[in-house]
Write a protein that holds these residues in place. Structure first.
Motif, PDB file in Angstrom:
ATOM      1  N   THR A  95      34.348  35.860  28.130  1.00 37.31           N
ATOM      2  CA  THR A  95      33.294  34.843  28.078  1.00 37.31           C
ATOM      3  C   THR A  95      33.292  33.965  29.323  1.00 37.31           C
ATOM      4  OG1 THR A  95      34.631  33.222  26.856  1.00 37.31           O
ATOM      5  CG2 THR A  95      33.264  34.742  25.544  1.00 37.31           C
ATOM      6  N   LYS A  96      34.396  33.930  30.054  1.00 37.18           N
ATOM      7  CA  LYS A  96      34.471  33.153  31.296  1.00 37.18           C
ATOM      8  C   LYS A  96      34.403  34.012  32.544  1.00 37.18           C
ATOM      9  CE  LYS A  96      34.513  29.008  29.909  1.00 37.18           C
ATOM     10  NZ  LYS A  96      33.453  28.087  30.297  1.00 37.18           N
ATOM     11  N   THR A  97      34.901  35.249  32.462  1.00 36.30           N
ATOM     12  CA  THR A  97      34.990  36.070  33.670  1.00 36.30           C
ATOM     13  C   THR A  97      33.960  37.187  33.703  1.00 36.30           C
ATOM     14  OG1 THR A  97      36.555  37.678  32.720  1.00 36.30           O
ATOM     15  CG2 THR A  97      37.490  35.698  33.758  1.00 36.30           C
ATOM     16  N   GLY A  98      33.465  37.595  32.563  1.00 38.08           N
ATOM     17  CA  GLY A  98      32.607  38.759  32.500  1.00 38.08           C
ATOM     18  C   GLY A  98      33.366  39.989  32.983  1.00 38.08           C
ATOM     19  N   PHE A  99      32.637  41.060  33.176  1.00 36.58           N
ATOM     20  CA  PHE A  99      33.264  42.272  33.701  1.00 36.58           C
ATOM     21  C   PHE A  99      33.141  42.352  35.219  1.00 36.58           C
ATOM     22  CE2 PHE A  99      32.381  43.858  29.311  1.00 36.58           C
ATOM     23  CZ  PHE A  99      33.693  44.078  28.957  1.00 36.58           C
ATOM     24  N   THR A 100      32.221  41.572  35.798  1.00 37.58           N
ATOM     25  CA  THR A 100      31.984  41.686  37.236  1.00 37.58           C
ATOM     26  C   THR A 100      32.277  40.413  38.019  1.00 37.58           C
ATOM     27  OG1 THR A 100      29.640  41.143  36.900  1.00 37.58           O
ATOM     28  CG2 THR A 100      30.242  43.490  36.951  1.00 37.58           C
ATOM     29  N   LYS A 101      32.121  39.247  37.401  1.00 33.12           N
ATOM     30  CA  LYS A 101      32.305  37.993  38.126  1.00 33.12           C
ATOM     31  C   LYS A 101      33.745  37.827  38.604  1.00 33.12           C
ATOM     32  CE  LYS A 101      31.979  33.937  35.963  1.00 33.12           C
ATOM     33  NZ  LYS A 101      31.421  32.765  35.307  1.00 33.12           N
ATOM     34  N   ARG A 102      34.679  38.082  37.720  1.00 36.38           N
ATOM     35  CA  ARG A 102      36.101  38.007  38.044  1.00 36.38           C
ATOM     36  C   ARG A 102      36.803  39.087  37.214  1.00 36.38           C
ATOM     37  NH1 ARG A 102      40.410  33.451  36.513  1.00 36.38           N
ATOM     38  NH2 ARG A 102      42.162  34.353  37.623  1.00 36.38           N
ATOM     39  N   PRO A 103      36.803  40.325  37.680  1.00 35.14           N
ATOM     40  CA  PRO A 103      37.241  41.443  36.845  1.00 35.14           C
ATOM     41  C   PRO A 103      38.758  41.591  36.682  1.00 35.14           C
ATOM     42  CG  PRO A 103      36.558  42.254  38.984  1.00 35.14           C
ATOM     43  CD  PRO A 103      36.237  40.783  38.950  1.00 35.14           C
ATOM     44  N   LEU A 104      39.562  40.999  37.547  1.00 31.40           N
ATOM     45  CA  LEU A 104      41.001  41.248  37.519  1.00 31.40           C
ATOM     46  C   LEU A 104      41.654  41.021  36.158  1.00 31.40           C
ATOM     47  CD1 LEU A 104      43.533  42.119  39.056  1.00 31.40           C
ATOM     48  CD2 LEU A 104      43.875  39.704  39.652  1.00 31.40           C
ATOM     49  N   PRO A 105      41.380  39.917  35.456  1.00 30.27           N
ATOM     50  CA  PRO A 105      42.041  39.734  34.153  1.00 30.27           C
ATOM     51  C   PRO A 105      41.790  40.882  33.180  1.00 30.27           C
ATOM     52  CG  PRO A 105      41.033  37.680  34.842  1.00 30.27           C
ATOM     53  CD  PRO A 105      40.569  38.742  35.813  1.00 30.27           C
ATOM     54  N   LEU A 106      40.571  41.373  33.128  1.00 31.77           N
ATOM     55  CA  LEU A 106      40.273  42.447  32.178  1.00 31.77           C
ATOM     56  C   LEU A 106      40.761  43.806  32.679  1.00 31.77           C
ATOM     57  CD1 LEU A 106      36.821  41.267  30.839  1.00 31.77           C
ATOM     58  CD2 LEU A 106      39.059  41.098  29.743  1.00 31.77           C
ATOM     59  N   ILE A 107      40.782  44.004  33.989  1.00 33.48           N
ATOM     60  CA  ILE A 107      41.355  45.243  34.529  1.00 33.48           C
ATOM     61  C   ILE A 107      42.830  45.333  34.138  1.00 33.48           C
ATOM     62  CG2 ILE A 107      42.076  46.399  36.660  1.00 33.48           C
ATOM     63  CD1 ILE A 107      39.411  45.401  37.905  1.00 33.48           C
ATOM     64  N   VAL A 108      43.561  44.241  34.347  1.00 29.01           N
ATOM     65  CA  VAL A 108      44.983  44.214  33.988  1.00 29.01           C
ATOM     66  C   VAL A 108      45.152  44.383  32.484  1.00 29.01           C
ATOM     67  CG1 VAL A 108      47.061  42.764  33.987  1.00 29.01           C
ATOM     68  CG2 VAL A 108      45.636  42.892  36.029  1.00 29.01           C
ATOM     69  N   PHE A 109      44.299  43.748  31.700  1.00 27.70           N
ATOM     70  CA  PHE A 109      44.358  43.880  30.251  1.00 27.70           C
ATOM     71  C   PHE A 109      44.206  45.342  29.834  1.00 27.70           C
ATOM     72  CE2 PHE A 109      42.227  44.320  26.173  1.00 27.70           C
ATOM     73  CZ  PHE A 109      43.109  43.644  25.337  1.00 27.70           C
ATOM     74  N   PHE A 110      43.207  46.030  30.396  1.00 31.59           N
ATOM     75  CA  PHE A 110      42.975  47.421  30.004  1.00 31.59           C
ATOM     76  C   PHE A 110      44.075  48.352  30.514  1.00 31.59           C
ATOM     77  CE2 PHE A 110      38.562  45.959  29.176  1.00 31.59           C
ATOM     78  CZ  PHE A 110      38.530  46.314  27.832  1.00 31.59           C
ATOM     79  N   ILE A 111      44.682  48.029  31.646  1.00 30.46           N
ATOM     80  CA  ILE A 111      45.822  48.831  32.115  1.00 30.46           C
ATOM     81  C   ILE A 111      46.967  48.741  31.116  1.00 30.46           C
ATOM     82  CG2 ILE A 111      47.642  48.990  33.875  1.00 30.46           C
ATOM     83  CD1 ILE A 111      45.459  48.231  35.950  1.00 30.46           C
ATOM     84  N   GLN A 112      47.278  47.521  30.676  1.00 29.82           N
ATOM     85  CA  GLN A 112      48.376  47.391  29.714  1.00 29.82           C
ATOM     86  C   GLN A 112      48.018  48.043  28.389  1.00 29.82           C
ATOM     87  OE1 GLN A 112      48.805  45.474  26.718  1.00 29.82           O
ATOM     88  NE2 GLN A 112      46.670  44.849  26.805  1.00 29.82           N
ATOM     89  N   LEU A 113      46.744  48.024  28.017  1.00 23.39           N
ATOM     90  CA  LEU A 113      46.330  48.661  26.760  1.00 23.39           C
ATOM     91  C   LEU A 113      46.510  50.179  26.845  1.00 23.39           C
ATOM     92  CD1 LEU A 113      45.193  48.034  23.940  1.00 23.39           C
ATOM     93  CD2 LEU A 113      42.901  48.382  24.900  1.00 23.39           C
ATOM     94  N   VAL A 114      46.159  50.763  27.981  1.00 20.04           N
ATOM     95  CA  VAL A 114      46.366  52.202  28.181  1.00 20.04           C
ATOM     96  C   VAL A 114      47.865  52.522  28.131  1.00 20.04           C
ATOM     97  CG1 VAL A 114      46.196  54.068  29.889  1.00 20.04           C
ATOM     98  CG2 VAL A 114      44.205  52.619  29.408  1.00 20.04           C
TER      99      VAL A 114
END
Length: 187
Positions: A95-114
């Motif tokens: 809700t604060k970063t979106g997928f494109t505005k600041r993607p690093l937090p969600l990229i790291v999140f999905f890496i750990q999920l994988v």
């Protein structure tokens, strides 16, 4: 319209604003999406490895276990709660970063999920306790990195708190994984 504040925090003297129903609908859909990805992925991994863990698995039953090995019935409920918390935390960050505005937090999140899902396959399907321990150490590091990065997201610093139970459980699982490997390495 739905009332919210500019930063999402209430009681700090901020002006209230209205969230259009369309945006509310999108947010609800994304929240459900995050929870489904986390819980659904965990459920799929559980289904794939159902015969590899717990009381149903001859291999797992044959392993020598440490005294602190939890009962098999505990794993499903614990992981369900953890995946739910992970989905909520990721949504709040989104809700604060979106997928494109600041993607690093969600990229790291999905890496750990994988990595989380991969551990299940290494441990349960490949039945390689040593490789699973090495992999879970990478997972543990990525969870720590995710927690640190989530804590830096403006107005969402609290999201890292939702990941602390996950870190605690994976820490316990790491000790358990190492103990299982150590007790059974000659088998």
């Amino acid at each position: 319209a739905v009332v919210s504040t500019q930063s999402g925090h209430y009681g700090r003297g901020e002006k209230l604003r209205y969230m259009p129903r369309r945006k509310l609908g999108i947010n609800c859909g994304v929240l459900v999406g995050f929870v489904v990805v986390c819980m659904g992925g965990g459920g799929i991994m559980g289904a794939i490895t159902a015969d590899s863990f717990g009381d149903e698995s001859e291999w797992y039953r044959s392993l020598e276990k440490p005294s602190f090995n939890p009962p098999s019935f505990l794993f499903g409920p614990v992981w369900s709660v953890l995946y739910l918390l992970m989905g909520i935390a990721a949504f709040a960050v989104w809700t604060k970063t979106g997928f494109t505005k600041r993607p690093l937090p969600l990229i790291v999140f999905f890496i750990q999920l994988v990595l989380n899902f991969l551990w299940v396959l290494i441990f349960g399907i490949a039945k390689d306790l040593g490789a699973a321990f090495v992999e879970i150490m990478f997972l543990w590091v990525m969870i720590c990195i995710t927690i640190v990065i989530f804590h830096t997201v403006k107005d969402r610093a609290w999201t890292h708190l939702l990941l602390l139970p996950y870190l605690a459980w994976v820490t316990f699982a790491s000790v358990l994984n190492f103990s299982l490997w150590d007790l059974n390495k000659d088998k």
